[in-house]
Design an enzyme around this catalytic site. Structure first.
Site, PDB file in Angstrom:
ATOM      1  N   SER A 227       0.843  -1.195   0.000  1.00 20.67           N
ATOM      2  CA  SER A 227       0.000   0.000   0.000  1.00 20.67           C
ATOM      3  C   SER A 227       0.882   1.250   0.000  1.00 20.67           C
ATOM      4  CB  SER A 227      -0.953  -0.066   1.195  1.00 20.67           C
ATOM      5  OG  SER A 227      -1.948   0.913   1.094  1.00 20.67           O
ATOM      6  N   ASP A 453      -8.632  -4.553  -6.126  1.00 22.60           N
ATOM      7  CA  ASP A 453      -8.197  -3.771  -4.963  1.00 22.60           C
ATOM      8  C   ASP A 453      -9.002  -2.479  -4.855  1.00 22.60           C
ATOM      9  OD1 ASP A 453      -6.688  -2.164  -3.106  1.00 22.60           O
ATOM     10  OD2 ASP A 453      -4.963  -3.452  -3.491  1.00 22.60           O
ATOM     11  N   HIS A 483      -7.406  -5.864  -0.646  1.00 23.31           N
ATOM     12  CA  HIS A 483      -6.269  -4.947  -0.690  1.00 23.31           C
ATOM     13  C   HIS A 483      -4.979  -5.740  -0.581  1.00 23.31           C
ATOM     14  CE1 HIS A 483      -4.186  -1.219  -0.404  1.00 23.31           C
ATOM     15  NE2 HIS A 483      -3.882  -1.326   0.873  1.00 23.31           N
TER      16      HIS A 483
END
Length: 514
Positions: A227, A453, A483
């Site tokens: 991320s 995602d 995610h």
């Protein structure tokens, strides 16, 4: 995640727990000391601080390896490397395999920004068993986070109020209230964190990582970024291309976007995830308890949120489930397909007037534990994003963009659009429109995009590959949900990642895993 919206791409540790502090080391420092020569004093890890989220000291890994913690000193201001220092909290599990097979340290950043690596790595450590055979697993609280000179803003009681406010104002009075509440929060950050606030940019954290590499005794930085951790990794590669070792970027931030473009991309990403959730629920052999068709599922959610704006329902006493809390709870459940069952159950109960599960999910999004204590996730997230991002958006700009955001997501669009004003009154000017991750001459970086995602949409992986430069980024696609990709347990993804990190074998660019 690269923007300062309210939907943060952070690890789901707190959700799993809920559902089943001070400025560290800030002082004068030794003015002439070479910080690269410092020796780390590794000890058994203490229980996490309140700023890290609280809880118990980490348990050993399944193979019995104990976690060790230490504090690295780094310059408060990297433009004055001989000046005051701060403490950067580190955690490690030493490699489990033979010493002659050890590659070095593998440094993790799990995202946010604002997530504590010291608490997140032990929560997911068992997932990295294969990597642990040849690497010391290492993570850290980036500056401004957890035990690393944490940014402090408002009290727990004030944060309860902050997260109950109406985040999608419909008239002038509500807009004024939102802006005044945001300004009050930002002023508290400046008052309580004046010393650290100018020094929490991603470039500062990247320089900390290169110091960490040297202090850990590694010639190259071997890195696993997830991320926002992909943005941090990209900035590191830009600043120190020759020091990049074997690196993996998973759940990739698009480094070419402005905060507005990122927020709009998230609106589309979360809407896609909601569509996929509705499709999954209604396609099963058993009846979907929250709707007979995909559209009915989404319509009932929209009606619930509209009803909550008029009249909240009981949540976790004494707090009520508001429209804002429900929206953030729904979003949090979309970060992982593993949590879709909680969303289904939470919606079922909310339709019956019980908002407890959705509020637990919302609390996880906001870093609140079951004791009513908040980590400094929100404060750090805002401080890092607002220091990184140059644009400052006005109410008029948001109003102009609302139709585009609503079209991208009827459920999340307005919520994300109004999140753009979070940095408007921030005390520290933003650095740039978007991060520079160009890294000519760096070693190859394996870049993994997940087609489902919600928080870092799939397209960002290709943009990261292009921005890193020719021959650096190697793209891999995972056709999945949630995610990130590695922790999905997909054998194709894990085989590619392990093959590169352990044996230096890269998959062919454009490989697709499903």
């Amino acid at each position: 995640m690269a923007n300062s919206s309210r939907l943060r791409a952070v690890a789901l540790t707190t959700t799993a727990v809920l559902l089943s502090a001070v400025l560290a080391g800030c002082g004068d420092g030794a003015k002439d000391e070479d910080l690269t020569a410092q020796k780390l004093d590794w000890k058994d890890c203490p229980a996490p601080s309140e700023a890290e989220g609280g809880g118990s000291a980490p348990s050993p890994l399944p193979n019995g390896t104990k976690w060790q913690c230490a504090t690295m000193r780094a310059p408060l201001d990297w433009s004055r490397p001989k000046g005051d220092t701060i403490g950067i909290a580190l955690i490690r599990a030493e490699a489990s395999g033979p010493a002659n097979k050890r590659i070095g340290s593998l440094v993790f950043n799990f995202g946010g920004p604002g997530g504590s690596g010291v608490t997140t790595l032990p929560a997911f450590g068992a997932d990295y068993g294969a990597l642990h055979t040849r690497y010391d697993l290492v993570s850290f609280d980036p500056r401004g986070v957890g035990r690393s000179a944490p940014v402090e803003c408002e009290s727990d009681a004030q944060l309860d109020e902050y997260f109950q406010q109406d985040a999608t104002p419909e008239d002038g009075a509500e807009r004024t209230q939102l802006l005044e509440r945001t300004k009050r929060f930002n002023a508290a950050c400046e008052k309580n964190s004046e010393k650290i606030l100018p020094h929490v940019r991603t470039t500062d954290a990247a320089r900390d990582m290169d110091l960490m590499r040297q202090v850990l005794g590694d010639r190259k930085l071997h890195y696993f970024g997830i991320s926002y951790g992909t943005e941090l990794g990209g900035v590191y590669a830009h600043l120190f291309p020759k020091n990049v070792g074997r690196a993996v970027f998973d759940a990739v931030v698009d480094p070419t976007q402005t905060p507005e473009q990122s927020a709009l991309g998230q609106a589309k990403g979360f809407q896609l995830a909601l569509d996929n959730f509705a499709k999954d629920c209604t396609s099963k052999t058993t009846d979907c308890p929250i709707g007979d068709t995909e559209q009915e599922v989404k319509d009932r959610i929209a009606k619930l949120l509209a009803d909550l704006e008029k009249k909240p329902i009981p949540g976790i006493f004494p707090r009520e489930l508001t429209q804002t809390a429900a929206t953030s709870g729904i979003a949090q459940s979309l970060y992982s397909k593993d949590f879709w069952e909680y969303l289904t159950e939470g919606l079922e109960e909310a339709y019956e007037g019980d908002g407890k599960i959705l509020m637990l999910l919302s609390d996880s999004m906001n870093g609140r534990n079951e004791n009513g204590e908040y980590s400094n996730l929100t404060a750090a997230n805002l401080a890092i994003n607002c220091s990184d991002e140059k644009p400052r958006y006005t109410t008029d700009h948001v109003l102009q963009k609302l139709p585009e955001f609503r079209a991208a997501s009827p459920l999340f669009g307005e919520y994300l659009a109004w999140g753009m004003v979070s940095c408007t009154d921030w005390a520290v000017p933003g650095a740039a429109d978007h991060p520079d991750v160009s890294a000519p001459g760096a070693a190859p970086v394996l870049v993994i995009g997940n087609t489902g995602d919600p928080a870092t949409p799939y397209e960002g992986a290709r943009k990261m590959v292009g921005a890193l430069g020719k021959g650096v980024g190697i793209e891999l696609t995972y056709k999945g949900q949630g995610h990130g990709a590695y922790d999905s347990k997909n054998k194709c993804v894990q085989g590619a990642v392990n093959g590169y990190l352990l044996d230096g074998k890269l998959p062919r660019g454009g490989t697709v895993c499903s």
